[in-house]
Design a protein around this motif. Structure first.
Motif, PDB file in Angstrom:
ATOM      1  N   MET A 271       0.810  -1.153   0.037  1.00  0.00           N
ATOM      2  CA  MET A 271      -0.008   0.050   0.034  1.00  0.00           C
ATOM      3  C   MET A 271       0.905   1.288  -0.178  1.00  0.00           C
ATOM      4  SD  MET A 271      -3.216  -1.095   0.108  1.00  0.00           S
ATOM      5  CE  MET A 271      -3.875  -2.682   0.420  1.00  0.00           C
ATOM      6  N   PRO A 272       0.497   2.366  -0.485  1.00  0.00           N
ATOM      7  CA  PRO A 272       1.251   3.583  -0.363  1.00  0.00           C
ATOM      8  C   PRO A 272       1.821   3.966   1.067  1.00  0.00           C
ATOM      9  CG  PRO A 272      -0.900   3.939  -1.432  1.00  0.00           C
ATOM     10  CD  PRO A 272      -0.832   2.631  -0.763  1.00  0.00           C
ATOM     11  N   GLU A 273       1.296   3.419   2.021  1.00  0.00           N
ATOM     12  CA  GLU A 273       1.592   3.945   3.236  1.00  0.00           C
ATOM     13  C   GLU A 273       2.890   3.018   3.963  1.00  0.00           C
ATOM     14  OE1 GLU A 273      -2.339   1.732   4.012  1.00  0.00           O
ATOM     15  OE2 GLU A 273      -1.353   3.294   2.715  1.00  0.00           O
ATOM     16  N   ASN A 274       2.971   1.474   3.120  1.00  0.00           N
ATOM     17  CA  ASN A 274       4.052   0.663   3.903  1.00  0.00           C
ATOM     18  C   ASN A 274       5.104   0.410   2.678  1.00  0.00           C
ATOM     19  OD1 ASN A 274       2.841  -1.200   1.764  1.00  0.00           O
ATOM     20  ND2 ASN A 274       1.695  -2.420   3.560  1.00  0.00           N
ATOM     21  N   THR A 275       5.457   1.146   1.591  1.00  0.00           N
ATOM     22  CA  THR A 275       6.457   1.015   0.755  1.00  0.00           C
ATOM     23  C   THR A 275       7.922   0.802   1.530  1.00  0.00           C
ATOM     24  OG1 THR A 275       6.396   3.115   0.365  1.00  0.00           O
ATOM     25  CG2 THR A 275       5.177   1.694  -1.169  1.00  0.00           C
ATOM     26  N   GLY A 276       7.929   1.315   2.637  1.00  0.00           N
ATOM     27  CA  GLY A 276       9.028   1.365   3.553  1.00  0.00           C
ATOM     28  C   GLY A 276       9.550  -0.068   3.846  1.00  0.00           C
ATOM     29  N   LYS A 277       8.825  -1.141   3.846  1.00  0.00           N
ATOM     30  CA  LYS A 277       9.151  -2.449   4.417  1.00  0.00           C
ATOM     31  C   LYS A 277      10.135  -2.645   3.288  1.00  0.00           C
ATOM     32  CE  LYS A 277       5.005  -4.550   2.133  1.00  0.00           C
ATOM     33  NZ  LYS A 277       4.144  -5.625   2.581  1.00  0.00           N
ATOM     34  N   TYR A 278      10.384  -2.138   2.193  1.00  0.00           N
ATOM     35  CA  TYR A 278      11.310  -2.796   1.054  1.00  0.00           C
ATOM     36  C   TYR A 278      12.505  -1.862   1.322  1.00  0.00           C
ATOM     37  CZ  TYR A 278       7.761  -5.647  -0.708  1.00  0.00           C
ATOM     38  OH  TYR A 278       6.835  -6.584  -1.046  1.00  0.00           O
ATOM     39  N   GLU A 279      12.762  -1.022   2.418  1.00  0.00           N
ATOM     40  CA  GLU A 279      13.918  -0.099   2.303  1.00  0.00           C
ATOM     41  C   GLU A 279      15.141  -1.142   2.320  1.00  0.00           C
ATOM     42  OE1 GLU A 279      15.743   3.015   5.459  1.00  0.00           O
ATOM     43  OE2 GLU A 279      13.906   2.662   5.649  1.00  0.00           O
ATOM     44  N   SER A 280      15.128  -2.315   3.179  1.00  0.00           N
ATOM     45  CA  SER A 280      16.336  -3.186   3.294  1.00  0.00           C
ATOM     46  C   SER A 280      15.775  -4.531   2.371  1.00  0.00           C
ATOM     47  CB  SER A 280      16.627  -3.543   4.653  1.00  0.00           C
ATOM     48  OG  SER A 280      17.438  -4.835   4.769  1.00  0.00           O
ATOM     49  N   MET A 281      16.449  -4.470   1.123  1.00  0.00           N
ATOM     50  CA  MET A 281      15.821  -5.867   0.503  1.00  0.00           C
ATOM     51  C   MET A 281      16.466  -6.911   1.158  1.00  0.00           C
ATOM     52  SD  MET A 281      13.897  -4.660  -1.911  1.00  0.00           S
ATOM     53  CE  MET A 281      13.639  -6.020  -3.137  1.00  0.00           C
ATOM     54  N   GLU A 282      17.654  -6.780   1.911  1.00  0.00           N
ATOM     55  CA  GLU A 282      18.366  -7.982   2.378  1.00  0.00           C
ATOM     56  C   GLU A 282      17.425  -8.570   3.691  1.00  0.00           C
ATOM     57  OE1 GLU A 282      22.179  -9.388   5.053  1.00  0.00           O
ATOM     58  OE2 GLU A 282      21.892  -7.268   4.171  1.00  0.00           O
ATOM     59  N   ASP A 283      16.630  -7.580   4.264  1.00  0.00           N
ATOM     60  CA  ASP A 283      15.672  -7.963   5.399  1.00  0.00           C
ATOM     61  C   ASP A 283      14.502  -8.744   4.388  1.00  0.00           C
ATOM     62  OD1 ASP A 283      17.223  -6.948   7.305  1.00  0.00           O
ATOM     63  OD2 ASP A 283      15.964  -5.197   7.430  1.00  0.00           O
ATOM     64  N   VAL A 284      14.029  -8.239   3.490  1.00  0.00           N
ATOM     65  CA  VAL A 284      12.833  -8.947   2.752  1.00  0.00           C
ATOM     66  C   VAL A 284      13.238 -10.158   2.335  1.00  0.00           C
ATOM     67  CG1 VAL A 284      11.456  -8.725   0.778  1.00  0.00           C
ATOM     68  CG2 VAL A 284      12.003  -6.763   2.018  1.00  0.00           C
ATOM     69  N   MET A 285      14.453 -10.420   1.637  1.00  0.00           N
ATOM     70  CA  MET A 285      15.025 -11.811   1.094  1.00  0.00           C
ATOM     71  C   MET A 285      15.098 -12.704   2.204  1.00  0.00           C
ATOM     72  SD  MET A 285      15.118 -11.244  -2.110  1.00  0.00           S
ATOM     73  CE  MET A 285      13.916 -10.136  -2.014  1.00  0.00           C
ATOM     74  N   ASN A 286      15.589 -12.218   3.414  1.00  0.00           N
ATOM     75  CA  ASN A 286      15.541 -13.364   4.341  1.00  0.00           C
ATOM     76  C   ASN A 286      14.448 -13.588   5.460  1.00  0.00           C
ATOM     77  OD1 ASN A 286      18.362 -13.779   4.051  1.00  0.00           O
ATOM     78  ND2 ASN A 286      18.936 -11.923   5.010  1.00  0.00           N
ATOM     79  N   GLY A 287      13.422 -12.636   5.128  1.00  0.00           N
ATOM     80  CA  GLY A 287      12.084 -12.922   5.677  1.00  0.00           C
ATOM     81  C   GLY A 287      10.621 -12.995   4.802  1.00  0.00           C
ATOM     82  N   TYR A 288       9.692 -11.898   4.862  1.00  0.00           N
ATOM     83  CA  TYR A 288       8.717 -12.020   3.723  1.00  0.00           C
ATOM     84  C   TYR A 288       8.333 -10.790   3.293  1.00  0.00           C
ATOM     85  CZ  TYR A 288       6.640 -10.040   7.877  1.00  0.00           C
ATOM     86  OH  TYR A 288       6.100  -9.037   9.001  1.00  0.00           O
ATOM     87  N   ALA A 289       7.427 -11.026   2.225  1.00  0.00           N
ATOM     88  CA  ALA A 289       6.940  -9.832   1.552  1.00  0.00           C
ATOM     89  C   ALA A 289       5.590  -9.604   1.972  1.00  0.00           C
ATOM     90  CB  ALA A 289       6.872 -10.039   0.141  1.00  0.00           C
ATOM     91  N   GLU A 290       4.883 -10.565   2.083  1.00  0.00           N
ATOM     92  CA  GLU A 290       3.380 -10.337   2.363  1.00  0.00           C
ATOM     93  C   GLU A 290       3.360 -11.236   3.656  1.00  0.00           C
ATOM     94  OE1 GLU A 290      -1.145 -10.341   0.924  1.00  0.00           O
ATOM     95  OE2 GLU A 290       0.501 -10.529  -0.487  1.00  0.00           O
ATOM     96  N   ARG A 291       3.245 -12.495   3.491  1.00  0.00           N
ATOM     97  CA  ARG A 291       3.031 -13.318   4.792  1.00  0.00           C
ATOM     98  C   ARG A 291       3.641 -14.442   4.892  1.00  0.00           C
ATOM     99  NH1 ARG A 291      -3.540 -12.934   5.722  1.00  0.00           N
ATOM    100  NH2 ARG A 291      -3.531 -10.614   5.956  1.00  0.00           N
ATOM    101  N   ARG A 292       4.293 -14.907   3.433  1.00  0.00           N
ATOM    102  CA  ARG A 292       4.819 -16.168   3.181  1.00  0.00           C
ATOM    103  C   ARG A 292       6.296 -15.866   3.137  1.00  0.00           C
ATOM    104  NH1 ARG A 292       0.787 -20.040   1.869  1.00  0.00           N
ATOM    105  NH2 ARG A 292       2.241 -21.800   1.123  1.00  0.00           N
ATOM    106  N   MET A 293       7.187 -16.802   3.731  1.00  0.00           N
ATOM    107  CA  MET A 293       8.845 -16.537   3.510  1.00  0.00           C
ATOM    108  C   MET A 293       9.113 -16.345   2.121  1.00  0.00           C
ATOM    109  SD  MET A 293       9.661 -16.077   6.603  1.00  0.00           S
ATOM    110  CE  MET A 293      11.564 -16.319   6.828  1.00  0.00           C
ATOM    111  N   VAL A 294       9.869 -15.651   1.901  1.00  0.00           N
ATOM    112  CA  VAL A 294      10.258 -15.371   0.601  1.00  0.00           C
ATOM    113  C   VAL A 294      11.272 -16.545  -0.046  1.00  0.00           C
ATOM    114  CG1 VAL A 294      11.891 -14.148  -1.057  1.00  0.00           C
ATOM    115  CG2 VAL A 294      10.527 -12.889   0.364  1.00  0.00           C
TER     116      VAL A 294
END
Length: 569
Positions: free
Chosen positions: A446-469
């Motif tokens: 959503m427009p208000e949560n694009t900041g969750k992709y500030e650290s792509m490393e965290d996303v790769m080691n975690g999740y984008a929506e609900r399931r692990m990447v």
């Protein structure tokens, strides 16, 4: 020039007979008490039956005429574009062919089975509700639910006859090498004897181009196979006259002659590769603006209602700013890929999923994947294969090593069959490291949560929506990252259907949600592209940019401004 009205524009013989149209038909037993319009499945309006009751066995029968004099020194081939799911074919009550796999073609040499004058084709099609076969978006519960729709049973692509040579060409495979400016042409034939084939090449330029004779090859075929390499003219700075690009979708025609058989086809001179975490098309960085396309029509389900409907979908997508489509959970009609080739439109070719993990899941998926890639290998528009989607059919892939192994096997199978394209190994989440693309699905973006992709490393080691990447034990290996599903916005006025998360109450509210997240995906430089969900409404899923009848919900110019925006705008 290519005849677009043939069932396979990429593999065409001059002598062919269309068997589409009215056939005799019946449910369950060979009573033939109904009429059906082939190639439309009985569940569709255009079949003339429009019955959505579940029938696991259906029967077809049709008479056709043969002049035996036309078969002197010839073979008569009966071809089916696709029959879902298992087919047994009889000519004059003699078994002629059998095939398993609901989305890929098969054929039978019926030369020795036909009589002078009237002949009869009988087809028994079986389509049970088993979940360990590729089903795609077809429901297996007896009713539509969530994002699964009315199933397709029986014949759903074209049926036709071809008059081929006594020894005939079964397949032509063209592998272009853009850097070397050459093409490897492989030819598969029906005979094990040693014979010679001549393959000639000519340009089929985009609109406004000039046709060129590009030379020929003499190929010796033995044990059913032959190959040769053609060096293409070195046009240096004028290479755009031959190369397939989105702006100038040039094609190269090839005509193979083998004794008294002749087949016409084509391919595109282009390259797809990865360099430093970016996808390159013809050596240039490619940003993909894809639309998720289920390939359903209200009146005809999975079968395109006509040629114009295929072309219209692609042109509408281009008008909205997209440069390609992810054909979701569907192996398309070959004519779709022809129009994508001709119009300069990228395609991701995706295997339909199973929904249960058994040994049969492996066998059934692997078999159809092979036939899919073999049929559509020459289409330059296809740049990616998707072998698994969202862990469907492999629900425990995050922790189960055997399911990870199956995903890896399908990845390597696709790479073994085709070294020229990329493969997305489990699109969306729980991916193994054996994938060319790191694909994310995030409908919560959503427009208000694009900041969750500030650290792509965290996303790769975690999740984008609900399931692990990534699946357990897997590492991110710097693959290009694409947001391959997001959006899916519906309007509150569509009370009976659903979209992802909150519906929009107006066009203004829709665009206020859509534009910032799409801008982020384009301008952040963290992504190599996106795929918006989706092109059209499909039955109960009303989150399309177009309605089922292809009328737009929003001004196309406004959508083009958003989806077609450049990073510097």
């Amino acid at each position: 020039m290519i005849n677009k009205n043939v069932p396979r524009p990429d593999f065409e013989r001059e002598e062919w007979t269309d068997l589409n149209g009215e056939w005799e038909f019946s449910f369950d037993e060979p009573l033939f008490d109904k009429k059906i319009k082939v190639p439309f499945c009985y569940q569709s309006e255009m079949s003339g039956i429009c019955n959505t009751d579940v029938h696991h066995v259906v029967w077809y029968r049709k008479e056709f005429e043969v002049e035996k004099s036309r078969l002197k020194g010839k073979s008569l081939l009966l071809k089916f574009g696709a029959v879902d799911y298992e087919a047994e074919v009889y000519i004059n009550q003699i078994h002629a062919a059998g095939h398993r796999g609901g989305h890929t073609p098969f054929e039978a040499d019926i030369t020795g089975l036909v009589l002078e004058g009237k002949n009869v084709i009988t087809v028994k099609a079986m389509d049970y509700s088993d979940e360990d076969k590729p089903r795609g978006k077809q429901t297996w519960t007896g009713k539509n639910f969530a994002c699964w729709y009315t199933p397709t049973t029986g014949i759903w692509q074209s049926v036709w006859l071809e008059y081929a040579g006594e020894t005939y060409i079964k397949r032509m495979k063209a592998t272009p090498d853009l850097e070397r400016n050459e093409v490897l042409c492989e030819i598969f034939i029906s005979s094990m004897e040693k014979v010679k084939a001549e393959i000639s090449f000519s340009s089929l330029p985009a609109e406004g181009g000039t046709e060129m004779d590009l030379g020929s090859l003499n190929v010796v075929c033995e044990n059913g196979y032959g190959k040769g390499i053609l060096a293409l003219p070195d046009l240096d700075v004028r290479r755009e006259e031959l190369i397939w690009t989105l702006e100038k979708p040039n094609l190269i025609g090839m005509e193979a002659k083998l004794l008294n058989d002749k087949v016409s086809g084509y391919f595109g001179l282009r390259s797809v590769c990865i360099s430093n975490g970016r996808i390159l098309l013809n050596g240039e960085v490619l940003y993909q603006r894809l639309i998720l396309d289920q390939g359903y029509w209200k009146q005809s389900l999975l079968t395109p209602p006509d040629e114009d409907a295929i072309k219209k979908d692609i042109l509408l997508a281009k008008r909205m700013g997209f440069n390609g489509a992810r054909k979701h959970q569907k192996i398309e009609d070959p004519r779709y890929y022809y129009w994508a080739d001709r119009l300069g439109f990228l395609v991701w070719g995706e295997m339909p999923s199973c929904y249960k993990y058994t040994d049969s899941t492996l066998k059934n998926t692997s078999g159809e994947l092979t036939e899919f890639i073999e049929r559509d290998y020459n289409h330059p528009s296809i740049i990616t294969w998707v072998t698994v989607n969202e862990s469907w059919g492999m629900r425990n892939i995050r922790t189960d090593s055997s399911q990870q192994s199956l995903a890896n096997m399908l990845y390597y199978q696709a790479k073994a069959l085709d070294r020229t394209r990329l493969v997305s190994g489990n699109d969306g989440w729980e991916q193994t490291e054996n994938t060319d693309i790191l694909a994310l699905h995030d409908y919560e973006l959503m427009p208000e949560n694009t900041g969750k992709y500030e650290s792509m490393e965290d996303v790769m080691n975690g999740y984008a929506e609900r399931r692990m990447v990534l699946a357990d034990g897997q590492k991110y290996k710097a693959q290009p990252v694409l947001m391959t599903e997001y959006g899916g916005i519906a309007f509150t006025s569509e009370t009976e259907g659903w979209g992802y998360y909150n519906k929009a109450g107006s066009q203004e509210e829709f665009l206020k949600r859509l534009e910032p997240i799409t801008d982020f995906l384009i301008k952040s430089r963290k992504f190599s592209g996106f795929c918006y969900t989706q092109l059209t409404d499909v039955m109960q899923e009303t989150n399309g940019l177009l309605r089922e009848d292809r009328t737009p919900k929003l001004p196309l110019k406004e959508l083009e401004r958003i989806f077609g925006k450049k990073s510097y705008e």
